[in-house]
Design a protein around this motif. Structure first.
Motif, PDB file in Angstrom:
ATOM      1  N   UNK A   1       0.829  -1.209   0.000  1.00 31.79           N
ATOM      2  CA  UNK A   1       0.000   0.000   0.000  1.00 31.79           C
ATOM      3  C   UNK A   1       0.862   1.257   0.000  1.00 31.79           C
ATOM      4  N   UNK A   2       2.012   1.179   0.661  1.00 34.05           N
ATOM      5  CA  UNK A   2       2.927   2.315   0.712  1.00 34.05           C
ATOM      6  C   UNK A   2       3.927   2.328  -0.439  1.00 34.05           C
ATOM      7  N   UNK A   3       3.735   1.430  -1.406  1.00 33.11           N
ATOM      8  CA  UNK A   3       4.590   1.325  -2.588  1.00 33.11           C
ATOM      9  C   UNK A   3       6.039   0.985  -2.234  1.00 33.11           C
ATOM     10  N   UNK A   4       6.214   0.307  -1.106  1.00 34.95           N
ATOM     11  CA  UNK A   4       7.538  -0.213  -0.741  1.00 34.95           C
ATOM     12  C   UNK A   4       7.578  -1.677  -1.200  1.00 34.95           C
ATOM     13  N   UNK A   5       7.733  -1.837  -2.490  1.00 40.44           N
ATOM     14  CA  UNK A   5       7.521  -3.139  -3.101  1.00 40.44           C
ATOM     15  C   UNK A   5       8.562  -4.185  -2.705  1.00 40.44           C
ATOM     16  N   UNK A   6       9.788  -3.764  -2.449  1.00 39.45           N
ATOM     17  CA  UNK A   6      10.814  -4.723  -2.029  1.00 39.45           C
ATOM     18  C   UNK A   6      10.442  -5.353  -0.690  1.00 39.45           C
ATOM     19  N   UNK A   7       9.954  -4.526   0.228  1.00 36.01           N
ATOM     20  CA  UNK A   7       9.530  -5.039   1.537  1.00 36.01           C
ATOM     21  C   UNK A   7       8.321  -5.955   1.389  1.00 36.01           C
ATOM     22  N   UNK A   8       7.413  -5.563   0.507  1.00 36.38           N
ATOM     23  CA  UNK A   8       6.229  -6.392   0.271  1.00 36.38           C
ATOM     24  C   UNK A   8       6.638  -7.767  -0.243  1.00 36.38           C
ATOM     25  N   UNK A   9       7.517  -7.785  -1.246  1.00 33.90           N
ATOM     26  CA  UNK A   9       7.952  -9.057  -1.822  1.00 33.90           C
ATOM     27  C   UNK A   9       8.696  -9.916  -0.802  1.00 33.90           C
ATOM     28  N   UNK A  10       9.491  -9.291   0.039  1.00 40.65           N
ATOM     29  CA  UNK A  10      10.228 -10.032   1.070  1.00 40.65           C
ATOM     30  C   UNK A  10       9.260 -10.851   1.932  1.00 40.65           C
ATOM     31  N   UNK A  11       8.162 -10.224   2.337  1.00 44.30           N
ATOM     32  CA  UNK A  11       7.180 -10.918   3.172  1.00 44.30           C
ATOM     33  C   UNK A  11       6.360 -11.924   2.380  1.00 44.30           C
ATOM     34  N   UNK A  12       5.953 -11.541   1.175  1.00 37.72           N
ATOM     35  CA  UNK A  12       5.145 -12.446   0.364  1.00 37.72           C
ATOM     36  C   UNK A  12       5.920 -13.704  -0.019  1.00 37.72           C
ATOM     37  N   UNK A  13       7.185 -13.518  -0.414  1.00 40.09           N
ATOM     38  CA  UNK A  13       7.978 -14.689  -0.803  1.00 40.09           C
ATOM     39  C   UNK A  13       8.227 -15.613   0.392  1.00 40.09           C
ATOM     40  N   UNK A  14       8.403 -15.008   1.564  1.00 42.61           N
ATOM     41  CA  UNK A  14       8.588 -15.847   2.761  1.00 42.61           C
ATOM     42  C   UNK A  14       7.334 -16.683   3.005  1.00 42.61           C
ATOM     43  N   UNK A  15       6.183 -16.072   2.783  1.00 41.40           N
ATOM     44  CA  UNK A  15       4.923 -16.796   2.971  1.00 41.40           C
ATOM     45  C   UNK A  15       4.813 -17.990   2.024  1.00 41.40           C
ATOM     46  N   UNK A  16       5.010 -17.731   0.730  1.00 41.32           N
ATOM     47  CA  UNK A  16       4.739 -18.797  -0.249  1.00 41.32           C
ATOM     48  C   UNK A  16       5.888 -19.791  -0.394  1.00 41.32           C
ATOM     49  N   UNK A  17       7.116 -19.356  -0.098  1.00 35.08           N
ATOM     50  CA  UNK A  17       8.262 -20.254  -0.257  1.00 35.08           C
ATOM     51  C   UNK A  17       8.649 -20.974   1.023  1.00 35.08           C
ATOM     52  N   UNK A  18       8.618 -20.257   2.147  1.00 36.02           N
ATOM     53  CA  UNK A  18       9.113 -20.825   3.401  1.00 36.02           C
ATOM     54  C   UNK A  18       8.011 -21.361   4.306  1.00 36.02           C
ATOM     55  N   UNK A  19       6.847 -20.721   4.272  1.00 36.19           N
ATOM     56  CA  UNK A  19       5.761 -21.153   5.156  1.00 36.19           C
ATOM     57  C   UNK A  19       4.680 -21.938   4.406  1.00 36.19           C
ATOM     58  N   UNK A  20       4.894 -22.133   3.103  1.00 38.63           N
ATOM     59  CA  UNK A  20       3.940 -22.905   2.291  1.00 38.63           C
ATOM     60  C   UNK A  20       2.524 -22.339   2.429  1.00 38.63           C
ATOM     61  N   UNK A  21       2.443 -21.019   2.431  1.00 41.57           N
ATOM     62  CA  UNK A  21       1.144 -20.355   2.586  1.00 41.57           C
ATOM     63  C   UNK A  21       0.366 -20.412   1.271  1.00 41.57           C
ATOM     64  N   UNK A  22      -0.883 -20.807   1.351  1.00 47.08           N
ATOM     65  CA  UNK A  22      -1.703 -20.975   0.146  1.00 47.08           C
ATOM     66  C   UNK A  22      -2.785 -19.894   0.115  1.00 47.08           C
ATOM     67  N   UNK A  23      -2.361 -18.685  -0.162  1.00 48.87           N
ATOM     68  CA  UNK A  23      -3.297 -17.569  -0.251  1.00 48.87           C
ATOM     69  C   UNK A  23      -3.315 -16.998  -1.660  1.00 48.87           C
ATOM     70  N   UNK A  24      -4.466 -17.034  -2.313  1.00 45.32           N
ATOM     71  CA  UNK A  24      -4.553 -16.525  -3.682  1.00 45.32           C
ATOM     72  C   UNK A  24      -4.122 -15.069  -3.773  1.00 45.32           C
ATOM     73  N   UNK A  25      -4.600 -14.256  -2.824  1.00 49.77           N
ATOM     74  CA  UNK A  25      -4.292 -12.818  -2.875  1.00 49.77           C
ATOM     75  C   UNK A  25      -2.793 -12.566  -2.815  1.00 49.77           C
ATOM     76  N   UNK A  26      -2.090 -13.367  -2.035  1.00 48.56           N
ATOM     77  CA  UNK A  26      -0.637 -13.202  -1.929  1.00 48.56           C
ATOM     78  C   UNK A  26       0.034 -13.513  -3.265  1.00 48.56           C
ATOM     79  N   UNK A  27      -0.385 -14.577  -3.904  1.00 47.09           N
ATOM     80  CA  UNK A  27       0.169 -14.904  -5.220  1.00 47.09           C
ATOM     81  C   UNK A  27      -0.158 -13.805  -6.233  1.00 47.09           C
ATOM     82  N   UNK A  28      -1.402 -13.329  -6.232  1.00 45.81           N
ATOM     83  CA  UNK A  28      -1.777 -12.262  -7.159  1.00 45.81           C
ATOM     84  C   UNK A  28      -0.909 -11.023  -6.943  1.00 45.81           C
TER      85      UNK A  28
END
Length: 309
Positions: A172-199
């Motif tokens: 939301x704050x357009x800090x995209x690197x920080x956003x990706x850091x958290x999103x990638x941790x979710x889908x790669x490390x925590x095996x999080x299955x959230x459609x919105x995160x992938x989108x």
């Protein structure tokens, strides 16, 4: 004479060791609970070095509580006593558990004498940071909100909530690197299955970073997680077209059409692809099939007219 000197040294060393009193770690916890964080820190700094207390799990448990208090205190006198106190607090809790394997658990007592376990204290700490993050987000303080949401991930690194909130606030704050850091941790490390995160990751990589290859990689991972999701299949086609990989895109389109035979847009897109790769007969066939599904599909009718002209 030498023997006398040696004996004197032994006596001095023994006297020095005797003079180093065992730190009273219970007194440190009492000082912490009363808000005297400086005093508590001094006692515990000695305790983690003293021979009789350095391997006591309770020493490190109390140190964890103190460091957590230093991270949450509003008293400026104590805020700079330790660098990165929260991370060190969690490390202290972990060491306490390691030293006391098989222990029934650490706890303190509240004002009326009821036990409060370490697990409850950690949960309270996590909730404190989460609520502070939400509060700051509601006040449009995105940077502060992100800071607190990130702290929740330090307290409970296996819980997905903090990463989701931190990623959303950063995006939301357009800090995209920080956003990706958290999103990638979710889908790669925590095996999080959230459609919105992938989108979100696909959008940032494909649109913001203009990296269609990376977006395609994430899309294909999403397709394995959600094999029946047609939107991810369509996203893959778009990414392949952007990359100029027409043959792959065509195959994926044909698969998508087979799954959604009533989707006029997919048939139209296949026509455009044939059109652009110099296959007008196949393009006409695809546009016609699109109009059979939706006779009012203007784009297909227009492109077909252009081909005939």
């Amino acid at each position: 004479m030498k023997r006398i000197i040696v004996l004197m040294l032994v006596v001095l060393v023994a006297g020095y060791s005797y003079g180093q009193k065992k730190p009273k770690i219970n007194q440190a916890e009492k000082a912490r609970s009363e808000g005297n964080l400086g005093e508590a820190k001094n006692i515990l700094d000695e305790a983690i070095e003293h021979e009789k207390t350095k391997d006591d799990g309770k020493t490190w448990y109390y140190r964890g509580l103190l460091l957590a208090s230093l991270d949450t205190t509003s008293n400026p006198e104590y805020q700079s006593l330790v660098d990165d106190p929260l991370r060190k607090a969690m490390e202290s809790f972990a060491k306490a558990d390691d030293l006391e394997k098989g222990n029934s658990g650490f706890y303190t007592t509240d004002a009326i004498g009821l036990p409060v376990t370490k697990e409850q204290q950690i949960e309270t700490l996590w909730s404190y940071y989460l609520n502070k993050g939400v509060e700051n987000y509601q006040n449009d303080e995105n940077s502060e909100a992100y800071k607190y949401f990130e702290k929740t991930t330090v307290v409970k690194p296996q819980d997905t909530t903090g990463y989701i909130y931190a990623g959303s606030v950063a995006q939301a704050g357009k800090e995209y690197d920080k956003a990706l850091k958290n999103y990638y941790h979710l889908i790669n490390d925590l095996d999080y299955k959230g459609r919105d995160t992938f989108y979100s990751v696909i959008y940032i990589e494909g649109v913001v970073n203009e990296d269609s290859e990376k977006a395609l990689e994430v899309i294909r991972k999403a397709k394995t997680v959600f094999p029946g999701d047609r939107d991810f299949a369509k996203s893959e086609i778009s990414a392949l077209v952007k990359l100029g990989r027409q043959e792959e895109a065509q195959k994926e389109l044909e698969t998508a059409i087979a799954a959604e035979p009533d989707n006029a847009n997919l048939r139209y897109t296949l026509g455009v692809m044939y059109d652009e790769t110099g296959n007008p007969d196949k393009a006409k066939e695809a546009y016609m099939s699109s109009l059979e599904v939706d006779p009012d599909y203007l784009n297909a009718r227009f492109n077909l007219a252009v081909l005939y002209y």
